[in-house]
Design a protein around this motif. Structure first.
Motif, PDB file in Angstrom:
ATOM      1  N   LEU A  48       0.818  -1.205   0.000  1.00  0.00           N
ATOM      2  CA  LEU A  48       0.000   0.000   0.000  1.00  0.00           C
ATOM      3  C   LEU A  48       0.858   1.264   0.000  1.00  0.00           C
ATOM      4  CD1 LEU A  48      -2.832  -1.043   2.485  1.00  0.00           C
ATOM      5  CD2 LEU A  48      -2.982  -0.856  -0.014  1.00  0.00           C
ATOM      6  N   LEU A  49       1.921   1.256   0.773  1.00  0.00           N
ATOM      7  CA  LEU A  49       2.822   2.415   0.779  1.00  0.00           C
ATOM      8  C   LEU A  49       3.471   2.623  -0.586  1.00  0.00           C
ATOM      9  CD1 LEU A  49       4.516   1.894   4.255  1.00  0.00           C
ATOM     10  CD2 LEU A  49       2.979   3.773   3.614  1.00  0.00           C
ATOM     11  N   GLU A  50       3.850   1.528  -1.215  1.00  0.00           N
ATOM     12  CA  GLU A  50       4.461   1.631  -2.546  1.00  0.00           C
ATOM     13  C   GLU A  50       3.447   2.169  -3.564  1.00  0.00           C
ATOM     14  OE1 GLU A  50       7.243  -1.011  -5.521  1.00  0.00           O
ATOM     15  OE2 GLU A  50       6.208  -2.020  -3.872  1.00  0.00           O
ATOM     16  N   LEU A  51       2.220   1.689  -3.496  1.00  0.00           N
ATOM     17  CA  LEU A  51       1.182   2.178  -4.392  1.00  0.00           C
ATOM     18  C   LEU A  51       0.925   3.662  -4.152  1.00  0.00           C
ATOM     19  CD1 LEU A  51      -1.096   1.871  -6.448  1.00  0.00           C
ATOM     20  CD2 LEU A  51      -2.526   0.951  -4.591  1.00  0.00           C
ATOM     21  N   MET A  52       0.828   4.062  -2.890  1.00  0.00           N
ATOM     22  CA  MET A  52       0.585   5.475  -2.579  1.00  0.00           C
ATOM     23  C   MET A  52       1.750   6.334  -3.038  1.00  0.00           C
ATOM     24  SD  MET A  52      -1.767   7.366  -1.555  1.00  0.00           S
ATOM     25  CE  MET A  52      -1.482   9.044  -2.090  1.00  0.00           C
ATOM     26  N   HIS A  53       2.960   5.829  -2.920  1.00  0.00           N
ATOM     27  CA  HIS A  53       4.132   6.561  -3.397  1.00  0.00           C
ATOM     28  C   HIS A  53       4.024   6.810  -4.899  1.00  0.00           C
ATOM     29  CE1 HIS A  53       8.240   6.694  -5.139  1.00  0.00           C
ATOM     30  NE2 HIS A  53       8.361   7.631  -4.213  1.00  0.00           N
ATOM     31  N   GLU A  54       3.652   5.800  -5.661  1.00  0.00           N
ATOM     32  CA  GLU A  54       3.506   5.961  -7.114  1.00  0.00           C
ATOM     33  C   GLU A  54       2.427   6.976  -7.448  1.00  0.00           C
ATOM     34  OE1 GLU A  54       5.146   4.854  -9.855  1.00  0.00           O
ATOM     35  OE2 GLU A  54       6.632   4.185  -8.395  1.00  0.00           O
ATOM     36  N   ILE A  55       1.306   6.902  -6.750  1.00  0.00           N
ATOM     37  CA  ILE A  55       0.209   7.843  -6.983  1.00  0.00           C
ATOM     38  C   ILE A  55       0.660   9.259  -6.667  1.00  0.00           C
ATOM     39  CG2 ILE A  55      -2.071   8.550  -6.115  1.00  0.00           C
ATOM     40  CD1 ILE A  55      -2.682   5.517  -5.851  1.00  0.00           C
ATOM     41  N   ASP A  56       1.289   9.445  -5.515  1.00  0.00           N
ATOM     42  CA  ASP A  56       1.749  10.760  -5.090  1.00  0.00           C
ATOM     43  C   ASP A  56       2.834  11.290  -6.033  1.00  0.00           C
ATOM     44  OD1 ASP A  56       1.860  12.890  -2.883  1.00  0.00           O
ATOM     45  OD2 ASP A  56       3.954  12.229  -2.993  1.00  0.00           O
ATOM     46  N   HIS A  57       3.782  10.455  -6.364  1.00  0.00           N
ATOM     47  CA  HIS A  57       4.905  10.853  -7.221  1.00  0.00           C
ATOM     48  C   HIS A  57       4.425  11.339  -8.592  1.00  0.00           C
ATOM     49  CE1 HIS A  57       8.974  10.861  -8.810  1.00  0.00           C
ATOM     50  NE2 HIS A  57       8.538  10.165  -9.847  1.00  0.00           N
ATOM     51  N   ASN A  58       3.358  10.744  -9.088  1.00  0.00           N
ATOM     52  CA  ASN A  58       2.828  11.109 -10.396  1.00  0.00           C
ATOM     53  C   ASN A  58       1.725  12.163 -10.326  1.00  0.00           C
ATOM     54  OD1 ASN A  58       4.308   9.367 -12.345  1.00  0.00           O
ATOM     55  ND2 ASN A  58       3.555   7.780 -10.970  1.00  0.00           N
ATOM     56  N   GLY A  59       1.528  12.738  -9.141  1.00  0.00           N
ATOM     57  CA  GLY A  59       0.568  13.821  -8.982  1.00  0.00           C
ATOM     58  C   GLY A  59      -0.874  13.400  -9.165  1.00  0.00           C
ATOM     59  N   LEU A  60      -1.192  12.172  -8.780  1.00  0.00           N
ATOM     60  CA  LEU A  60      -2.532  11.641  -8.999  1.00  0.00           C
ATOM     61  C   LEU A  60      -3.345  11.476  -7.715  1.00  0.00           C
ATOM     62  CD1 LEU A  60      -1.548   8.942 -11.639  1.00  0.00           C
ATOM     63  CD2 LEU A  60      -2.508  11.215 -12.060  1.00  0.00           C
ATOM     64  N   SER A  61      -2.900  12.062  -6.638  1.00  0.00           N
ATOM     65  CA  SER A  61      -3.587  11.894  -5.346  1.00  0.00           C
ATOM     66  C   SER A  61      -5.041  12.338  -5.405  1.00  0.00           C
ATOM     67  CB  SER A  61      -2.861  12.666  -4.253  1.00  0.00           C
ATOM     68  OG  SER A  61      -1.573  12.137  -4.049  1.00  0.00           O
ATOM     69  N   HIS A  62      -5.337  13.332  -6.231  1.00  0.00           N
ATOM     70  CA  HIS A  62      -6.712  13.826  -6.341  1.00  0.00           C
ATOM     71  C   HIS A  62      -7.678  12.750  -6.838  1.00  0.00           C
ATOM     72  CE1 HIS A  62      -5.076  14.319 -10.385  1.00  0.00           C
ATOM     73  NE2 HIS A  62      -6.330  14.236 -10.809  1.00  0.00           N
ATOM     74  N   LEU A  63      -7.162  11.720  -7.497  1.00  0.00           N
ATOM     75  CA  LEU A  63      -8.022  10.645  -7.986  1.00  0.00           C
ATOM     76  C   LEU A  63      -8.624   9.816  -6.853  1.00  0.00           C
ATOM     77  CD1 LEU A  63      -5.937   9.413 -11.046  1.00  0.00           C
ATOM     78  CD2 LEU A  63      -7.914  10.944 -11.034  1.00  0.00           C
ATOM     79  N   LEU A  64      -8.066   9.938  -5.653  1.00  0.00           N
ATOM     80  CA  LEU A  64      -8.593   9.206  -4.500  1.00  0.00           C
ATOM     81  C   LEU A  64      -9.750   9.937  -3.831  1.00  0.00           C
ATOM     82  CD1 LEU A  64      -5.234   8.046  -2.877  1.00  0.00           C
ATOM     83  CD2 LEU A  64      -6.776   6.709  -4.321  1.00  0.00           C
ATOM     84  N   ASP A  65      -9.950  11.213  -4.163  1.00  0.00           N
ATOM     85  CA  ASP A  65     -10.990  12.010  -3.502  1.00  0.00           C
ATOM     86  C   ASP A  65     -12.381  11.386  -3.588  1.00  0.00           C
ATOM     87  OD1 ASP A  65      -9.048  13.764  -2.697  1.00  0.00           O
ATOM     88  OD2 ASP A  65      -9.502  15.270  -4.231  1.00  0.00           O
ATOM     89  N   PRO A  66     -12.825  10.888  -4.745  1.00  0.00           N
ATOM     90  CA  PRO A  66     -14.162  10.273  -4.783  1.00  0.00           C
ATOM     91  C   PRO A  66     -14.290   9.054  -3.868  1.00  0.00           C
ATOM     92  CG  PRO A  66     -13.390  10.702  -7.006  1.00  0.00           C
ATOM     93  CD  PRO A  66     -12.235  10.957  -6.074  1.00  0.00           C
ATOM     94  N   LEU A  67     -13.192   8.358  -3.637  1.00  0.00           N
ATOM     95  CA  LEU A  67     -13.230   7.183  -2.773  1.00  0.00           C
ATOM     96  C   LEU A  67     -13.387   7.554  -1.301  1.00  0.00           C
ATOM     97  CD1 LEU A  67     -10.417   5.057  -4.411  1.00  0.00           C
ATOM     98  CD2 LEU A  67     -12.885   4.813  -4.702  1.00  0.00           C
ATOM     99  N   ARG A  68     -12.937   8.726  -0.957  1.00  0.00           N
ATOM    100  CA  ARG A  68     -13.030   9.173   0.436  1.00  0.00           C
ATOM    101  C   ARG A  68     -14.475   9.345   0.869  1.00  0.00           C
ATOM    102  NH1 ARG A  68      -8.134  11.261   2.472  1.00  0.00           N
ATOM    103  NH2 ARG A  68      -6.535  11.515   0.883  1.00  0.00           N
ATOM    104  N   SER A  69     -15.324   9.771  -0.046  1.00  0.00           N
ATOM    105  CA  SER A  69     -16.722  10.017   0.303  1.00  0.00           C
ATOM    106  C   SER A  69     -17.640   8.874  -0.109  1.00  0.00           C
ATOM    107  CB  SER A  69     -17.200  11.313  -0.350  1.00  0.00           C
ATOM    108  OG  SER A  69     -17.048  11.233  -1.753  1.00  0.00           O
ATOM    109  N   ALA A  70     -17.090   7.883  -0.804  1.00  0.00           N
ATOM    110  CA  ALA A  70     -17.908   6.754  -1.249  1.00  0.00           C
ATOM    111  C   ALA A  70     -18.243   5.859  -0.060  1.00  0.00           C
ATOM    112  CB  ALA A  70     -17.175   5.953  -2.308  1.00  0.00           C
TER     113      ALA A  70
END
Length: 76
Positions: A48-70
């Motif tokens: 999970l940390l490795e996946l989050m690192h890839e997401i963060d490194h590529n500037g894609l963290s905003h893609l997780l926003d819909p999951l936060r409220s789902a």
């Protein structure tokens, strides 16, 4: 990577260390970068940390926003 892994990023908390209790998705980039340099831990938390690192490194963290409220699925 599966949708379940992405959901875990916004529901699973860091189990130890400086950011214990913080959601994996909310960990700072410099902390994730430190793991990338030193090595990710074994097991699910490391994946999970490795996946989050890839997401963060590529500037894609905003893609997780819909999951936060789902709504999360509950097991019956």
């Amino acid at each position: 990577m599966s949708p379940e892994h992405l959901q875990l990023l916004v529901t699973r908390t860091m189990p130890y260390g400086k950011y214990k209790g913080r959601l994996i998705a909310d960990l700072p980039g410099n902390y994730l970068n430190w793991f990338a340099r030193k090595g990710f831990p074994d097991g699910e938390i490391g994946r999970l940390l490795e996946l989050m690192h890839e997401i963060d490194h590529n500037g894609l963290s905003h893609l997780l926003d819909p999951l936060r409220s789902a709504p999360t699925k509950t097991q019956t």
